[in-house]
Design a protein around this motif. Structure first.
Motif, short mmCIF file in Angstrom:
data_model
loop_
_atom_site.label_atom_id
_atom_site.label_comp_id
_atom_site.label_asym_id
_atom_site.label_seq_id
_atom_site.Cartn_x
_atom_site.Cartn_y
_atom_site.Cartn_z
N GLY A 1 1.04 -1.01 0.01
CA GLY A 1 -0.15 0.20 -0.21
C GLY A 1 0.75 1.15 0.27
O GLY A 1 1.71 1.99 -1.17
N ILE A 2 1.33 1.62 1.36
CA ILE A 2 2.31 2.92 1.59
C ILE A 2 3.53 2.50 1.39
O ILE A 2 4.51 3.62 0.93
CB ILE A 2 2.26 3.40 2.78
N HIS A 3 4.07 1.17 1.24
CA HIS A 3 5.37 0.37 1.11
C HIS A 3 4.84 -0.55 0.40
O HIS A 3 4.92 -1.44 0.28
CB HIS A 3 5.72 0.42 2.91
N LEU B 1 -10.66 -6.53 3.38
CA LEU B 1 -11.43 -5.55 4.07
C LEU B 1 -11.36 -4.63 2.30
O LEU B 1 -10.96 -3.16 2.02
CB LEU B 1 -11.28 -4.56 4.87
N GLU B 2 -11.60 -5.32 1.04
CA GLU B 2 -10.73 -4.25 -0.25
C GLU B 2 -12.03 -4.49 -1.52
O GLU B 2 -12.56 -4.91 -1.68
CB GLU B 2 -9.64 -5.39 -0.93
N ASP B 3 -12.76 -3.47 -0.75
CA ASP B 3 -14.43 -2.77 -0.81
C ASP B 3 -13.83 -2.56 -2.29
O ASP B 3 -13.35 -1.59 -2.30
CB ASP B 3 -14.67 -2.16 0.33
N ALA C 1 -10.90 1.80 0.91
CA ALA C 1 -9.98 3.32 1.04
C ALA C 1 -10.61 3.35 -0.60
O ALA C 1 -10.54 3.13 -1.53
CB ALA C 1 -8.17 2.95 0.93
N PRO C 2 -9.83 5.16 -0.11
CA PRO C 2 -9.94 5.52 -2.21
C PRO C 2 -9.26 5.35 -2.27
O PRO C 2 -9.23 5.69 -3.71
CB PRO C 2 -9.95 7.64 -1.05
N ILE C 3 -7.77 5.14 -2.35
CA ILE C 3 -6.89 4.65 -2.87
C ILE C 3 -6.90 3.20 -2.83
O ILE C 3 -6.54 2.86 -2.07
CB ILE C 3 -5.33 5.60 -2.23
N MET C 4 -6.62 3.07 -4.01
CA MET C 4 -6.27 1.42 -4.54
C MET C 4 -5.14 1.12 -4.74
O MET C 4 -4.47 1.75 -5.77
CB MET C 4 -6.85 0.26 -5.42
N THR C 5 -3.96 -0.53 -4.86
CA THR C 5 -2.77 -0.65 -5.45
C THR C 5 -3.24 -1.69 -5.58
O THR C 5 -3.44 -2.67 -5.46
CB THR C 5 -1.58 0.03 -4.67
N GLY D 1 2.08 -2.30 -9.76
CA GLY D 1 1.66 -1.32 -10.53
C GLY D 1 0.85 -0.91 -10.80
O GLY D 1 1.36 0.43 -9.91
N LYS D 2 -0.01 0.02 -11.20
CA LYS D 2 -0.67 1.10 -11.29
C LYS D 2 -1.12 1.47 -9.14
O LYS D 2 -1.36 0.34 -8.83
CB LYS D 2 -1.36 1.67 -12.01
N ALA D 3 -1.52 2.59 -9.20
CA ALA D 3 -2.26 3.28 -8.54
C ALA D 3 -3.63 3.62 -8.91
O ALA D 3 -3.37 4.67 -10.00
CB ALA D 3 -1.83 4.05 -7.30
N TRP D 4 -4.87 3.44 -8.34
CA TRP D 4 -6.37 4.24 -9.30
C TRP D 4 -6.93 4.80 -7.31
O TRP D 4 -7.06 4.72 -6.74
CB TRP D 4 -6.69 3.45 -9.76
N LYS D 5 -7.89 5.21 -8.36
CA LYS D 5 -9.18 6.18 -7.26
C LYS D 5 -10.01 5.34 -7.35
O LYS D 5 -10.61 5.62 -8.46
CB LYS D 5 -8.61 7.87 -7.68
N GLN D 6 -10.61 5.29 -6.02
CA GLN D 6 -11.85 4.85 -5.74
C GLN D 6 -13.01 5.76 -6.81
O GLN D 6 -12.41 6.80 -6.00
CB GLN D 6 -11.98 3.92 -4.75
N THR D 7 -14.56 5.93 -6.40
CA THR D 7 -15.04 6.70 -6.54
C THR D 7 -15.38 7.64 -4.97
O THR D 7 -15.43 8.96 -5.53
CB THR D 7 -16.65 6.40 -7.31
#
Length: 499
Positions: A36-38, A318-320, A357-361, A365-371
């Motif tokens: 995630g962050i690391h 918990l990766e909704d 979370a609002p941020i997914m990874t 690969g890429k990081a992307w934005k949830q709604t």
């Protein structure tokens, strides 16, 4: 067409917009920390192993504070395991989430990440399996400049200057039977009071948060707050509140009214705190730290931890994957937090990356934005100055869970010549024409953005996180000091105005 009317006057302020309202949460849970962050092997990773793409999105999200390291995780955490040479750190079982923590990231790493992200750290101490002495040790490590044994330990680990952390949570969800070291209100209240008293002896300037109820539906809610605050009144500044919402029994209309529950939760905690103050003959005001809130589908498979001999590092948990309807609810919960700014002094969207979370990874690969990223980021960016008291006349809707509620909800903020109005249409079927009487001179339309979709179940993904985002609402106009705008069903809207 259904219609609603609002009156907004800068003369009627609730209180200041608090930057700490836009906090988030990093727990050693699932992939929030690791991948995630690391993620040291990621193409964007810096010298400390932090993903640069996640740091960029964290800044774009507008996060002000981050609570760490938990969460349920903190009630079994030995902070000493996460400092010193990484190769010498022990691997420990995390009983809260049935996982293995390698302790690659600990206090010093988190503080370095917080500095890079430009956020204020909010630390939690373990009052589940540990107590006052260990809390004092962590405080000494973080905040004492030099010469003491533990301060010198930090300096030996390469950090000369103390972190001077101001906000500290006295444990986590100690009212919950699921919590390691779960206690009664009396047991926890006494421990929290003695820990807070001792921590203030080391650093009187601390801002301390006692554990409140982990949800409004807890059987001990209300009495828990009364007992805990009676014990800790002289030593704490805030009491926490936690709330998660999700669509139950395919009842979308009730789910869209979730902020009604948050409003009641905040009002009742504030009333209980004031009653304790009255009993103590005290003029002190206790604030609320709403340090866990979000949409979380707790009955989904992603929320079930491993079991048996399986103790994985950073499992998928918990990766909704959030829908447009979820984002509208998140935007409405932010409206609730803002309108209670006189009592909600801090809040944390749980969590920041991968875990609800609002941020997914994607690992590697890429990081992307949830709604849910969008209403949070835009509110954090444009809510400034003072929160204004909005007078609202709205059509109503019927819900199975909350009874009759307003279809439209709103809050406004103002700073100088600028005003921002945040609006929700909670009706699942009907658009609403809204007329806003603008008093005070901010009557030039700068921007109107709406998040909605013909498919409220739309979810963003790593492949497509840009098809459904807030777009210009062309129905917005201002004439003769009155804003007119149409809100689609199930929508979140932000309107910016200037003089």
């Amino acid at each position: 067409m259904r219609t609603a009317s609002l009156v907004i006057d800068p003369a009627f302020a609730v209180g200041p917009v608090r930057r700490r309202t836009f906090g988030s949460f990093v727990e050693h849970l699932g992939r929030c920390v690791y991948t995630g962050i690391h993620e040291p092997d990621h193409p964007t990773a810096d010298a400390d192993g932090f993903r640069g793409d996640v740091l960029d999105l964290t800044r774009e999200l507008g996060v002000s504070t981050v609570r760490y390291p938990g969460g349920n995780f903190v009630s079994g955490y030995r902070w000493e395991d996460g400092v010193g040479p990484v190769e010498q750190r022990p691997r420990r079982l995390d009983l809260a989430w049935h996982s293995m923590d390698p302790n690659t990231v600990g206090t010093d790493e988190f503080m370095r990440w917080a500095d890079k992200a430009g956020i204020e750290p909010m630390m939690a101490v373990n009052l589940g399996t540990r107590g006052t002495a260990e809390a004092l040790d962590l405080l000494e490590y973080c905040n004492v400049a030099a010469d003491s044994a533990i301060a010198e330990q930090r300096r030996a680990n390469g950090v000369d200057e103390p972190y001077r952390v101001k906000m500290w949570c006295l444990g986590n969800e100690m009212d919950g039977p699921w919590q390691i070291g779960h206690k009664t209100a009396h047991e926890y209240g006494r421990l929290a009071a003695e820990t807070a008293r001792a921590m203030r002896m080391m650093d009187p300037s601390l801002e301390l948060v006692a554990c409140g109820s982990s949800q409004r539906s807890m059987p001990t809610f209300g009495e828990w707050e009364r007992v805990v605050l009676t014990e800790t009144w002289d030593f704490v500044d805030m009491i926490s509140a936690h709330a998660y919402y999700w669509e139950r029994d395919e009842d979308l209309q009730s789910f869209l009214g979730s902020a009604v529950d948050m409003d009641r939760f905040i009002d009742q905690v504030a009333a209980t705190a004031d009653a304790v103050g009255a009993a103590n003959k005290s003029d002190k005001v206790i604030g609320i730290s709403f340090d866990e809130w979000n949409v979380w589908y707790q009955d989904r498979a992603e929320s079930r931890p491993p079991s048996g001999d399986d103790w994985p590092v950073a499992p998928v948990l918990l990766e909704d994957n959030y829908s447009v309807a979820d984002a509208v609810v998140v935007g409405n919960l932010l409206i609730s937090l803002l309108r209670h700014t006189d009592r909600v002094w801090s809040a944390n969207l749980a969590q920041l990356v991968n875990v609800i979370a609002p941020i997914m990874t994607v690992p590697g690969g890429k990081a992307w934005k949830q709604t849910i990223f969008h209403p949070f980021a835009l509110t954090a960016r444009h809510a400034k100055g003072e929160v204004l008291r909005v007078v609202l006349d709205s059509p109503t809707i019927e819900t199975a869970q909350f009874g009759t509620i307003d279809a439209v909800d709103a809050v406004a903020t103002a700073e100088g010549d600028e005003m921002t109005v945040f609006l929700i249409n909670r009706d699942v079927d009907s658009p609403v024409d809204v007329s806003v009487a603008l008093r005070g001179g901010s009557d030039t339309l700068v921007e109107a953005l709406t998040l909605s979709s013909d498919d409220p179940r739309y979810q963003a993904s790593a492949e497509d996180d840009a098809s459904v985002v807030p777009v210009a609402n062309d129905t917005a106009s201002v004439q003769d000091g009155k804003l007119s705008i149409t809100l689609p069903p199930i929508s979140w809207t932000m309107v910016r105005l200037a003089r």
